[in-house]
Design an enzyme around this catalytic site. Structure first.
Site, PDB file in Angstrom:
ATOM      1  N   LEU A  24       0.829  -1.208   0.000  1.00  0.00           N
ATOM      2  CA  LEU A  24       0.000   0.000   0.000  1.00  0.00           C
ATOM      3  C   LEU A  24       0.859   1.251   0.000  1.00  0.00           C
ATOM      4  CD1 LEU A  24      -2.638  -0.906   2.747  1.00  0.00           C
ATOM      5  CD2 LEU A  24      -3.089  -0.627   0.313  1.00  0.00           C
ATOM      6  N   GLU A  55     -10.823   0.825   7.307  1.00  0.00           N
ATOM      7  CA  GLU A  55     -10.560  -0.276   8.244  1.00  0.00           C
ATOM      8  C   GLU A  55      -9.310   0.045   9.062  1.00  0.00           C
ATOM      9  OE1 GLU A  55      -9.606  -3.477   5.606  1.00  0.00           O
ATOM     10  OE2 GLU A  55     -11.588  -3.490   4.693  1.00  0.00           O
ATOM     11  N   LYS A  57      -5.610  -0.522  10.273  1.00  0.00           N
ATOM     12  CA  LYS A  57      -4.445  -1.188   9.686  1.00  0.00           C
ATOM     13  C   LYS A  57      -3.802  -1.998  10.807  1.00  0.00           C
ATOM     14  CE  LYS A  57      -0.482  -0.417   6.715  1.00  0.00           C
ATOM     15  NZ  LYS A  57       0.493  -1.229   7.441  1.00  0.00           N
ATOM     16  N   ARG A  78       3.403 -13.488   2.606  1.00  0.00           N
ATOM     17  CA  ARG A  78       3.396 -12.613   1.442  1.00  0.00           C
ATOM     18  C   ARG A  78       4.683 -12.786   0.626  1.00  0.00           C
ATOM     19  NH1 ARG A  78       5.416  -7.661   0.173  1.00  0.00           N
ATOM     20  NH2 ARG A  78       4.228  -6.504  -1.374  1.00  0.00           N
ATOM     21  N   GLU A 117      -4.273 -10.671   8.141  1.00  0.00           N
ATOM     22  CA  GLU A 117      -3.134 -10.259   8.948  1.00  0.00           C
ATOM     23  C   GLU A 117      -3.106 -11.119  10.207  1.00  0.00           C
ATOM     24  OE1 GLU A 117      -2.011  -7.902   7.070  1.00  0.00           O
ATOM     25  OE2 GLU A 117      -0.362  -7.158   8.292  1.00  0.00           O
ATOM     26  N   CYS A 351      22.587  -5.953  45.833  1.00  0.00           N
ATOM     27  CA  CYS A 351      21.183  -5.713  45.500  1.00  0.00           C
ATOM     28  C   CYS A 351      20.741  -4.371  46.100  1.00  0.00           C
ATOM     29  CB  CYS A 351      20.325  -6.858  46.049  1.00  0.00           C
ATOM     30  SG  CYS A 351      18.563  -6.527  45.925  1.00  0.00           S
ATOM     31  N   CYS A 354      17.971  -5.424  49.064  1.00  0.00           N
ATOM     32  CA  CYS A 354      18.294  -6.173  50.289  1.00  0.00           C
ATOM     33  C   CYS A 354      19.786  -6.193  50.608  1.00  0.00           C
ATOM     34  CB  CYS A 354      17.742  -7.601  50.199  1.00  0.00           C
ATOM     35  SG  CYS A 354      18.674  -8.647  49.067  1.00  0.00           S
ATOM     36  N   CYS A 369      20.023 -10.928  42.012  1.00  0.00           N
ATOM     37  CA  CYS A 369      20.221 -10.807  43.453  1.00  0.00           C
ATOM     38  C   CYS A 369      20.152 -12.217  44.018  1.00  0.00           C
ATOM     39  CB  CYS A 369      19.107  -9.948  44.052  1.00  0.00           C
ATOM     40  SG  CYS A 369      18.873 -10.193  45.808  1.00  0.00           S
ATOM     41  N   CYS A 374      14.895 -11.673  49.698  1.00  0.00           N
ATOM     42  CA  CYS A 374      14.915 -10.279  49.228  1.00  0.00           C
ATOM     43  C   CYS A 374      13.470  -9.766  49.144  1.00  0.00           C
ATOM     44  CB  CYS A 374      15.589 -10.195  47.863  1.00  0.00           C
ATOM     45  SG  CYS A 374      15.446  -8.564  47.110  1.00  0.00           S
TER      46      CYS A 374
END
Ligand code: IVH
Length: 394
Positions: A24, A55, A57, A78, A117, A351, A354, A369, A374
């Protein structure tokens, strides 16, 4: 029972499309839509108002489904428009592609080529990305990529695990049947038991098209799948035939794209966030920026490999994109905006929640971690336990 996958293939066979699958032309501004209409009227030597079918797309992967005597026989991609790949086994795993068509409402053509689609819902896409983030695999930028990847699986049992869906929006050859309008074709598609694109609207002027575009652009985020614009088609099939095609695109249809949901902003800081399995995901806090009606303040950077690959630094000016309600992500760093003040992000060795050690498995991108209790891990586990995909606690 026939929806269960078959043994893996070595490769896909080639399928030659009876009628080429065109692409298109695209418009992004109202003026380009006015040119589209003027071109049509010039070509038809008429200034009569034209009736359009508008419509959504669908941001998915184009496929063609061949039904012979009502039975699903071959399904293809396609490809280059002339030759596609035979992905019949993969398409058979999609629930909304019936293996046999319904003949009650109207007879069945001997040969029916329907085009549509294939897409992945936003929920499914987000779930896949979250899992990939946890495993420190590169994440998908949009739902189209995993949808395409799923259709390209040689082992259809893998495709069967992906919640793919399809919307039909056109046809190739249909033997013995002629439709006066595109709308009638979409009606027939529905009667045969296939799913036509939803939110179809007849518009009789550019003004009506612009109004519908505004409406759909606002509703876009509410839809469970991604749309990236509208497709505007001349409804009358005789006019379509007269208009024909030029350079592999029909003169009678155009993609009217929405504006990209992108914005430019600056990374103020990068902080690791601890997930359910202890994975540290770097998250960027951003200078707030409005993108498609939402103020974006943070973006997931996914993992260290992603940061290195895109060379993302604290202080960088970046292009950020929002794909639906997905967490925004950094598309690109604008390196020419660098001042030299930018800082690289370093993953902490403890970490941030913790204080336990942070560990990276040999050959893995994820930093985790190791703290057994933790609080971040416990909180995320609890959230996961109650979530929709698990115990679904409201
Ligand atoms: S009609 C002549 N309708 O967009 C081409 N295409 O950019 C006829 N697409 O290849 C296509 N939604 O795969 C049509 N409602 C819709 C669509 C749609 C998505 C895809 C299609 C096409 C691509 C063109």
């Amino acid at each position: 029972t026939q929806k269960v996958g078959a043994p893996p293939l070595d490769k896909f066979n080639t399928v030659r499309h009876t009628l080429p699958m065109l692409s298109l032309n695209t418009a992004t501004h109202p003026e380009e839509m006015a040119e589209f209409e003027a071109r049509i009227q010039r070509f038809l030597r008429s200034s009569e108002p034209i009736e359009y079918v508008v419509e959504p797309k669908i941001d998915g992967v184009a496929v063609e489904l061949l039904y012979v005597d009502g039975r699903f026989t071959v399904g293809s991609t396609r490809g280059d428009g002339i030759n596609g790949e035979d992905i019949t086994l993969n398409l058979k795993t999609i629930r909304s592609i019936p293996l046999t068509l319904r003949a009650e409402k109207r007879g069945l053509p001997q040969r029916l080529e329907v085009r549509g689609e294939v897409f992945l819902s936003r929920d499914a896409f987000q779930l896949m990305n979250r899992e990939r983030e946890e495993e420190s695999q590169p994440v998908f930028a949009n739902p189209r990529n995993p949808a395409a990847g799923s259709l390209k699986q040689l082992d259809s049992t893998i495709t069967a695990k992906r919640p793919l869906d399809v919307f039909c929006h056109g046809s190739g050859i249909i033997s013995g049947v002629q439709f006066a309008t595109h709308l009638e074709l979409l009606d027939a598609i529905k009667d045969w038991g296939l799913k036509p694109v939803p939110f179809i609207r007849i518009c009789r002027s550019l003004k009506e098209i612009f109004a519908y575009q505004g409406e759909m652009e606002t509703r876009r985020d509410e839809l469970p799948y991604e749309i990236d614009g509208l497709v505007v088609k001349v409804n009358n099939t005789e006019l379509q035939r007269r208009l024909g095609e030029i350079a592999r695109s029909p003169r009678w249809a155009i993609a009217y794209k929405f504006k990209a949901r992108q914005g430019t902003t600056r990374i103020l800081d990068i902080q690791p966030q601890v997930g359910r399995t202890g994975t540290l995901t770097p998250v960027a806090s951003l200078e707030p920026v409005p993108i498609g009606g939402v103020t974006v303040k943070s973006a997931s950077l996914h993992n260290m490999d992603e940061i290195d690959r895109k060379d993302i630094r604290i202080g960088d000016t970046v292009v950020v994109e929002r794909a639906g309600d997905v967490i925004p992500y950094v598309v690109q760093v604008l390196t020419d905006k660098r001042t030299g003040e930018e800082r690289r992000f370093i993953m902490p060795d403890h970490c941030p929640v913790c204080g336990s050690g942070v560990y990276r498995e040999e050959g893995e991108a994820a930093y985790r971690c190791i703290g057994i209790s933790c609080p971040a891990k416990l909180k995320e586990s609890l959230k996961f336990f109650g979530s929709r995909g698990a115990m679904d606690i409201e």
